[in-house]
Design a protein around this motif. Structure first.
Motif, PDB file in Angstrom:
ATOM      1  N   ASP A   1       1.393  -1.233   0.092  1.00  0.00           N
ATOM      2  CA  ASP A   1       0.034  -0.114   0.200  1.00  0.00           C
ATOM      3  C   ASP A   1       1.005   1.300  -0.036  1.00  0.00           C
ATOM      4  O   ASP A   1       2.282   1.294   0.556  1.00  0.00           O
ATOM      5  CB  ASP A   1      -1.117   0.046   1.485  1.00  0.00           C
ATOM      6  CG  ASP A   1      -0.339  -0.127   2.599  1.00  0.00           C
ATOM      7  OD1 ASP A   1       0.907   0.043   2.491  1.00  0.00           O
ATOM      8  OD2 ASP A   1      -1.518  -0.071   3.572  1.00  0.00           O
ATOM      9  N   ARG A   2       0.903   2.378  -0.389  1.00  0.00           N
ATOM     10  CA  ARG A   2       1.021   3.705  -0.059  1.00  0.00           C
ATOM     11  C   ARG A   2       1.828   4.143   0.885  1.00  0.00           C
ATOM     12  O   ARG A   2       2.431   4.418   0.766  1.00  0.00           O
ATOM     13  CB  ARG A   2       0.417   5.613   0.061  1.00  0.00           C
ATOM     14  CG  ARG A   2      -0.798   4.915   1.120  1.00  0.00           C
ATOM     15  CD  ARG A   2      -1.436   6.379   0.772  1.00  0.00           C
ATOM     16  NE  ARG A   2      -2.939   5.696   0.329  1.00  0.00           N
ATOM     17  CZ  ARG A   2      -3.270   7.074  -0.827  1.00  0.00           C
ATOM     18  NH1 ARG A   2      -3.531   8.081   0.183  1.00  0.00           N
ATOM     19  NH2 ARG A   2      -4.508   6.399  -0.773  1.00  0.00           N
ATOM     20  N   ASP A   3       1.753   3.327   1.961  1.00  0.00           N
ATOM     21  CA  ASP A   3       3.031   3.453   3.442  1.00  0.00           C
ATOM     22  C   ASP A   3       3.198   2.289   3.904  1.00  0.00           C
ATOM     23  O   ASP A   3       4.236   2.025   4.630  1.00  0.00           O
ATOM     24  CB  ASP A   3       1.822   2.833   4.619  1.00  0.00           C
ATOM     25  CG  ASP A   3       0.499   4.677   4.777  1.00  0.00           C
ATOM     26  OD1 ASP A   3       1.038   5.636   4.352  1.00  0.00           O
ATOM     27  OD2 ASP A   3      -0.453   4.038   5.197  1.00  0.00           O
TER      28      ASP A   3
ATOM     29  N   ASN B   1       2.948  -1.063   3.201  1.00  0.00           N
ATOM     30  CA  ASN B   1       3.077  -1.958   3.638  1.00  0.00           C
ATOM     31  C   ASN B   1       2.372  -3.236   3.111  1.00  0.00           C
ATOM     32  O   ASN B   1       1.841  -3.323   2.341  1.00  0.00           O
ATOM     33  CB  ASN B   1       1.267  -2.246   5.193  1.00  0.00           C
ATOM     34  CG  ASN B   1       1.138  -1.409   6.409  1.00  0.00           C
ATOM     35  OD1 ASN B   1       2.238  -1.000   6.801  1.00  0.00           O
ATOM     36  ND2 ASN B   1       1.034  -0.086   6.093  1.00  0.00           N
TER      37      ASN B   1
END
Length: 561
Positions: free
Chosen positions: A221-223, A225
């Motif tokens: 994901d964008r973070d 993860n």
């Protein structure tokens, strides 16, 4: 009573009733009527206990509710009685019990017929037999109030029958509403169940597909993860884990870049150049070569990434593909070593053969027929030597680059002058457009090879009467070498494979143009070794233009001490 209410409150506040077991649902469905009946008994004690508790209808109704309550607790609903519809026997019995209570309390405790709403609601929210439930919701309240009128001895006149009609009307209206709400909920549950089954099937299919492919796949994901990772990638991921850190971050993984020859660099990749980090930052890239693992046990991987976008077009994550190319890199190194060894072994005897052929050819008493044969042997020996030199150059391009300050104009002009006799014999005009001097940081020998290959290639594919133009100019940071011819030209399919080793166009093979298909691939490797770029534009019947961009002075290039 307070303890019972507390137990009920603790039972229902933990999660929605639809998540309970069938047994708990039955108990909770029976409790409202049980509590209401207890309250009616308290009211009976306060209003007229002698009359009400001696009334056989009231006493029978209360006893029936108590018995049904006991059944709701002790019967193993959903256990041995696996069919969930069996529990609907209880609200059906409750209907008769409430009718008895209503008859017994008529004229003393008004409104007891409203207790019919409890079993009617139970039947309605169960979702089973909706039409039967609506019929019961209409018939039983009517029967109850008319039996009460009959039991009271008032007479079954139209007026007496119509006065209490609001109670059955209200109960019926509430039953209709509950049936409709429950039907909608069950429809949504079916849709959600179908969607869930479909999602599970899709997830199983995706998992099977990801585990079937021969590349590692990870979705972040964008973070940063991990949202999804196939089994192969889990195995590949372990190759970059340090021995003293079993759960490293991306920045702590043992990842190393590669040089121009594809060999691992000694220093770890910077954090912002690591494949997953680049993907998290929203970058899209293909074929990033890197090495993972400790020195001596490293594996080579090729990484590519594509971004994922949400409904607003914002970056929401990335898919990163990792392909283990260790075997390919080993094969390439073995191939280059083989080519280098074979080329060295072939060049020495070839040089000797060509020398002796030239000595024999210089004999003035050599017969004309023998001289012709020797010329053919010499020409083919030279072609073979040229092929061996190309093979040797191809294997050593990235190992023997020596940068120094040099005059590009002088080197390119020397290549032009070397090719001018051949151009004159072929009837081709060779035009030069060079500045007086253009200094760059490069390898003079390799730049000469670049110019020689491009000019030689242009002359090969240009017919008599054509023109080959060689130009050199300086940009802000690059030198631009351009070789333009008026030859046969190439179609898009040929252009796509032009720099492939040993590739030759169909027109070249049909015209028997000499060559092994290594010249342009070697040229591209030489340009890349200078951190430059080569481009080609061509059209059939028009000609071709090769453009080489070479950095004048790059921070990545240093002059050896």
């Amino acid at each position: 009573m307070s303890q019972l209410l507390s137990r009920v409150r603790n039972l229902v506040r933990t999660r929605p009733i639809h998540h309970f077991s069938l047994r708990k649902k039955v108990v909770l469905s029976q409790l409202p009527l049980t509590l209401a009946t207890l309250l009616s008994c308290l009211l009976a004690l306060a209003v007229d206990p002698d009359r009400l508790f001696k009334d056989p209808f009231f006493a029978s109704g209360v006893a029936s509710v108590a018995a049904i309550t006991v059944l709701s607790w002790v019967v193993p609903w959903g256990g041995e009685l696996r069919d969930p519809r069996w529990h609907l026997v209880l609200p059906a019995l409750n209907l008769f019990a409430v009718m008895l209570i209503g008859i017994g309390t008529f004229g003393v405790l008004n409104g007891m017929s409203l207790f019919l709403a409890f079993p009617v609601f139970w039947l309605a929210w169960s979702g089973y037999f909706p039409r039967t439930t609506l019929a019961i919701a209409l018939v039983f309240p009517l029967a109850a109030i008319w039996l009460q009128v009959w039991h009271s001895g008032r007479g079954l006149t139209p007026i007496n029958l119509m006065r209490p009609m609001m109670i059955p009307i209200v109960i019926f209206a509430l039953a209709v509403t509950t049936v409709l709400i429950e039907a909608g909920r069950m429809s949504k549950d079916r849709e959600l169940g179908a969607a869930l089954d479909s999602s599970r099937q899709q997830a199983a299919l995706l998992d099977a597909v990801l585990n079937a492919v021969s590349v590692g796949v990870v979705v972040v994901d964008r973070d940063g993860n991990d949202m999804l990772m196939n089994e192969l990638q889990r195995q590949q991921h372990r190759s970059g884990i340090p021995q003293d850190n079993p759960d490293p971050t991306e920045a702590q993984m043992l990842l190393f870049g590669s040089d121009e020859a594809g060999r691992p660099l000694p220093d770890p990749l910077p954090a912002d150049q690591r494949p997953v980090r680049r993907a998290i930052l929203g970058q899209e890239f293909s074929n990033q070569l890197f090495w993972a693992g400790e020195t001596g046990r490293q594996r080579a991987f090729n990484a590519s990434a594509r971004s994922l976008r949400d409904s607003q077009g914002e970056h929401s994550g990335s898919v990163v593909i990792f392909n283990d190319v260790s075997d390919v890199m080993d094969a390439l190194n073995t191939k280059d070593a083989f080519l280098s060894s074979v080329s060295h072994e072939l060049r020495t005897p070839l040089t000797s053969i060509i020398g002796y052929l030239e000595l024999v050819a210089d004999d003035p008493e050599l017969p004309a027929a023998a001289a012709g044969h020797l010329a053919v042997a010499t020409r083919n020996s030279n072609r073979l030597l040229h092929l061996v030199n190309d093979l040797l150059t191809s294997a050593s391009v990235l190992r023997e680059i020596r940068f120094t300050d040099m005059d590009l104009s002088e080197t390119v002009l020397a290549s032009i002058e070397s090719a001018r006799p051949h151009a004159a014999v072929a009837g081709i005009e060779l035009v030069s457009e060079l500045p007086a001097m253009l200094v760059a940081l490069a390898d003079p020998l390799r730049v000469a090879q670049i110019a020689d290959n491009l000019i030689s290639n242009a002359l090969k594919y240009t017919c008599s009467g054509g023109t080959v133009t060689v130009s050199l100019e300086a940009g802000p940071e690059q030198a631009v070498l351009r070789v333009r011819d008026t030859g046969r030209g190439m179609n898009p399919d040929e252009l796509a494979l032009l720099f492939t080793r040993f590739y030759r166009t169909d027109s070249a093979r049909r015209a028997a143009v000499p060559g092994a298909g290594l010249g342009l691939s070697i040229t591209r490797e030489l340009v890349a070794a200078h951190h430059g770029q080569i481009e080609v534009a061509s059209a059939p019947g028009v000609g071709s233009t090769f453009t080489v961009h070479l950095p004048l002075r790059s921070a990545e290039l240093t002059v050896p001490a």
